[in-house]
Design a protein around this motif. Sequence first.
Motif, mmCIF file in Angstrom:
data_model
loop_
_atom_site.group_PDB
_atom_site.id
_atom_site.type_symbol
_atom_site.label_atom_id
_atom_site.label_comp_id
_atom_site.label_asym_id
_atom_site.label_seq_id
_atom_site.Cartn_x
_atom_site.Cartn_y
_atom_site.Cartn_z
ATOM 1 N N ILE A 48 0.859 -1.128 0.125
ATOM 2 C CA ILE A 48 0.003 -0.166 0.000
ATOM 3 C C ILE A 48 0.934 1.257 0.027
ATOM 4 O O ILE A 48 0.540 2.388 -0.815
ATOM 5 N N ARG A 49 1.902 1.461 0.952
ATOM 6 C CA ARG A 49 2.929 2.587 0.862
ATOM 7 C C ARG A 49 3.373 2.656 -0.631
ATOM 8 O O ARG A 49 3.440 3.989 -1.162
ATOM 9 N N THR A 50 3.851 1.572 -1.067
ATOM 10 C CA THR A 50 4.377 1.669 -2.561
ATOM 11 C C THR A 50 3.508 2.287 -3.483
ATOM 12 O O THR A 50 3.755 2.882 -4.371
ATOM 13 N N LEU A 51 2.110 1.720 -3.577
ATOM 14 C CA LEU A 51 1.144 2.079 -4.378
ATOM 15 C C LEU A 51 0.953 3.708 -4.321
ATOM 16 O O LEU A 51 0.583 4.372 -5.062
ATOM 17 N N GLU A 52 0.750 4.115 -2.996
ATOM 18 C CA GLU A 52 0.662 5.523 -2.371
ATOM 19 C C GLU A 52 1.912 6.389 -3.149
ATOM 20 O O GLU A 52 1.406 7.169 -3.665
ATOM 21 N N HIS A 53 2.945 5.841 -3.007
ATOM 22 C CA HIS A 53 4.139 6.712 -3.499
ATOM 23 C C HIS A 53 4.128 6.694 -5.181
ATOM 24 O O HIS A 53 4.183 7.568 -5.588
ATOM 25 N N GLN A 54 3.802 5.640 -5.871
ATOM 26 C CA GLN A 54 3.655 5.604 -7.147
ATOM 27 C C GLN A 54 2.385 6.464 -7.834
ATOM 28 O O GLN A 54 2.676 7.147 -8.532
ATOM 29 N N LEU A 55 1.334 6.522 -6.811
ATOM 30 C CA LEU A 55 0.205 7.321 -7.392
ATOM 31 C C LEU A 55 0.473 8.654 -6.818
ATOM 32 O O LEU A 55 -0.274 9.821 -7.287
ATOM 33 N N GLY A 56 1.199 9.296 -6.147
ATOM 34 C CA GLY A 56 1.614 10.482 -5.488
ATOM 35 C C GLY A 56 0.342 10.940 -4.529
ATOM 36 O O GLY A 56 0.243 12.214 -4.468
ATOM 37 N N CYS A 57 -0.173 10.045 -3.727
ATOM 38 C CA CYS A 57 -1.549 10.394 -2.853
ATOM 39 C C CYS A 57 -1.532 9.593 -1.741
ATOM 40 O O CYS A 57 -1.165 8.321 -1.980
ATOM 41 N N ARG A 58 -2.083 9.766 -0.858
ATOM 42 C CA ARG A 58 -2.430 8.832 0.265
ATOM 43 C C ARG A 58 -3.765 8.093 0.111
ATOM 44 O O ARG A 58 -4.655 8.914 -0.365
ATOM 45 N N LEU A 59 -4.003 6.974 0.161
ATOM 46 C CA LEU A 59 -5.054 6.175 -0.206
ATOM 47 C C LEU A 59 -5.827 5.909 1.041
ATOM 48 O O LEU A 59 -7.123 5.757 1.012
ATOM 49 N N PHE A 60 -5.110 5.811 2.396
ATOM 50 C CA PHE A 60 -5.580 5.148 3.664
ATOM 51 C C PHE A 60 -5.300 6.453 4.514
ATOM 52 O O PHE A 60 -4.204 6.951 4.677
ATOM 53 N N SER A 61 -6.277 6.623 5.607
ATOM 54 C CA SER A 61 -5.716 7.230 6.781
ATOM 55 C C SER A 61 -5.837 6.136 7.875
ATOM 56 O O SER A 61 -6.760 5.498 8.198
ATOM 57 N N ARG A 62 -4.542 6.407 8.442
ATOM 58 C CA ARG A 62 -4.443 5.307 9.647
ATOM 59 C C ARG A 62 -4.660 5.878 10.893
ATOM 60 O O ARG A 62 -4.355 7.120 11.159
ATOM 61 N N SER A 63 -5.216 5.052 11.834
ATOM 62 C CA SER A 63 -5.350 5.619 13.324
ATOM 63 C C SER A 63 -5.178 4.242 14.094
ATOM 64 O O SER A 63 -5.113 3.171 13.665
ATOM 65 N N ASN A 64 -5.328 4.464 15.302
ATOM 66 C CA ASN A 64 -5.377 3.165 16.229
ATOM 67 C C ASN A 64 -6.631 2.446 16.102
ATOM 68 O O ASN A 64 -6.607 1.347 16.724
ATOM 69 N N HIS A 65 -7.630 2.809 15.476
ATOM 70 C CA HIS A 65 -9.024 2.096 15.289
ATOM 71 C C HIS A 65 -8.908 1.500 13.920
ATOM 72 O O HIS A 65 -9.932 0.779 13.649
ATOM 73 N N GLY A 66 -7.969 1.649 13.190
ATOM 74 C CA GLY A 66 -7.877 0.796 11.827
ATOM 75 C C GLY A 66 -7.634 1.904 10.734
ATOM 76 O O GLY A 66 -6.935 2.835 11.073
ATOM 77 N N VAL A 67 -7.944 1.579 9.497
ATOM 78 C CA VAL A 67 -7.821 2.377 8.333
ATOM 79 C C VAL A 67 -9.041 2.987 7.621
ATOM 80 O O VAL A 67 -9.977 2.077 7.595
ATOM 81 N N THR A 68 -9.199 4.032 7.402
ATOM 82 C CA THR A 68 -10.230 4.463 6.449
ATOM 83 C C THR A 68 -9.603 4.932 5.057
ATOM 84 O O THR A 68 -8.551 5.411 5.026
ATOM 85 N N LEU A 69 -10.486 5.123 3.897
ATOM 86 C CA LEU A 69 -10.142 5.365 2.757
ATOM 87 C C LEU A 69 -10.188 6.850 2.766
ATOM 88 O O LEU A 69 -11.306 7.591 3.074
ATOM 89 N N THR A 70 -9.387 7.586 2.017
ATOM 90 C CA THR A 70 -9.358 9.020 1.980
ATOM 91 C C THR A 70 -9.904 9.281 0.556
ATOM 92 O O THR A 70 -10.600 8.418 0.065
ATOM 93 N N PRO A 71 -10.309 10.685 0.319
ATOM 94 C CA PRO A 71 -11.251 10.748 -0.817
ATOM 95 C C PRO A 71 -10.595 10.198 -2.163
ATOM 96 O O PRO A 71 -11.285 9.711 -3.056
ATOM 97 N N GLU A 72 -9.421 10.397 -2.057
ATOM 98 C CA GLU A 72 -8.723 9.748 -3.242
ATOM 99 C C GLU A 72 -8.709 8.181 -3.332
ATOM 100 O O GLU A 72 -8.783 7.649 -4.442
ATOM 101 N N GLY A 73 -8.667 7.659 -2.159
ATOM 102 C CA GLY A 73 -8.689 6.192 -1.891
ATOM 103 C C GLY A 73 -10.337 5.752 -2.374
ATOM 104 O O GLY A 73 -10.385 4.771 -3.062
ATOM 105 N N LYS A 74 -11.145 6.648 -1.972
ATOM 106 C CA LYS A 74 -12.530 6.251 -2.275
ATOM 107 C C LYS A 74 -12.644 6.213 -4.013
ATOM 108 O O LYS A 74 -13.366 5.244 -4.562
ATOM 109 N N LEU A 75 -12.100 7.042 -4.517
ATOM 110 C CA LEU A 75 -12.371 7.195 -6.009
ATOM 111 C C LEU A 75 -11.724 6.107 -6.677
ATOM 112 O O LEU A 75 -12.414 5.572 -7.679
ATOM 113 N N LEU A 76 -10.474 5.772 -6.233
ATOM 114 C CA LEU A 76 -9.822 4.711 -6.783
ATOM 115 C C LEU A 76 -10.393 3.330 -6.587
ATOM 116 O O LEU A 76 -10.653 2.748 -7.537
ATOM 117 N N TYR A 77 -11.003 3.217 -5.370
ATOM 118 C CA TYR A 77 -11.531 2.006 -5.142
ATOM 119 C C TYR A 77 -13.090 1.918 -6.268
ATOM 120 O O TYR A 77 -13.142 0.624 -6.298
#
Length: 308
Positions: free
Chosen positions: A37-66
């Motif tokens: 996922i980190r490699t993919l984010e680097h290749q696309l030039g944007c964050r795809l997930f927001s990380r927290s202690n409760h897990g991960v959620t898709l960023t707006p860019e991640g939702k569009l890609l999904y």
Amino acid sequence: MISFESYRVFYYAAKYKNFTRAANRLSTSQPAVSHTIRTLEHQLGCRLFSRSNHGVTLTPEGKLLYTHVSAGCEQFFKGESLVSGTDALENGVVYLATTETALHCYLFGLLDRFHTHFPNVRFKLMNQVTSDAIGAVKNGLCDFAIVPSPVTVQKPLQKRAVSSFSDVLICGSQYAPLAGQTISLRQIAEYPFICVAQGTTTRTFFDEIFTAHNVAVSVDIEPASSDMIVPLAESNLGIGFVPDIIYNKNKDSHTIYKIDLSEPLPSRTINVVYDKKQQKSPAARQFLRFIKEDADASSAADSSEKGL
């Protein structure tokens, strides 16, 4: 170039919103998923997930890609199973798009009967409005759409009516005196009216009914699905139509009441829509045969009862 494997990892991570669950599904490790996922984010030039202690959620860019990746992956997985022969009846998958009305009026009972004969076949259900369900068949995202009338399809799609139902006008305790009367469609306009939202086949059906009788009715509450009309009526927020099977399941609670109409409403049908030219898995072909045989049996039983 970004590999399909990277998108496959992203697909499961986004689907489960959990890297560990995605890793289990992919038979790999959680660190491997995180690295991809980190490699993919680097290749696309944007964050795809927001990380927290409760897990991960898709960023707006991640939702569009999904939105795009999920459609592609589902098509790929479906094609892979067809070609490899893994979609046999022992572990087959049938992809269905359906509406709330079709679920309650037909599909729940059909799936129960089908599983009696083929217990290992699994179903992937997409709960959609009729137009989107038919579009899913047209675009090859599912095998069948199970939808209520009115419905129109264009070739190469085909439709077949497999069941029928009627609509019942109901109310709660506040309007219970209406249950002892026969009212007209025009009189409905005198009460708060509940009807599903525009864009649904049910709303189109009732709009056409009122228009044909030159009746202007404003909708006060627009729930997303017909099954929500029962609790709304129970809460005395208005009167509304529900399929007869939904009314019959709730009438013994004595919290909703049937109102008779002076104008008879035409019955409606539940229809299976499919693309005859689309390659089907063994499980999907068997499911279509079962639907047709089940419909023929029901039709024969109805004819027999009418002859008595």
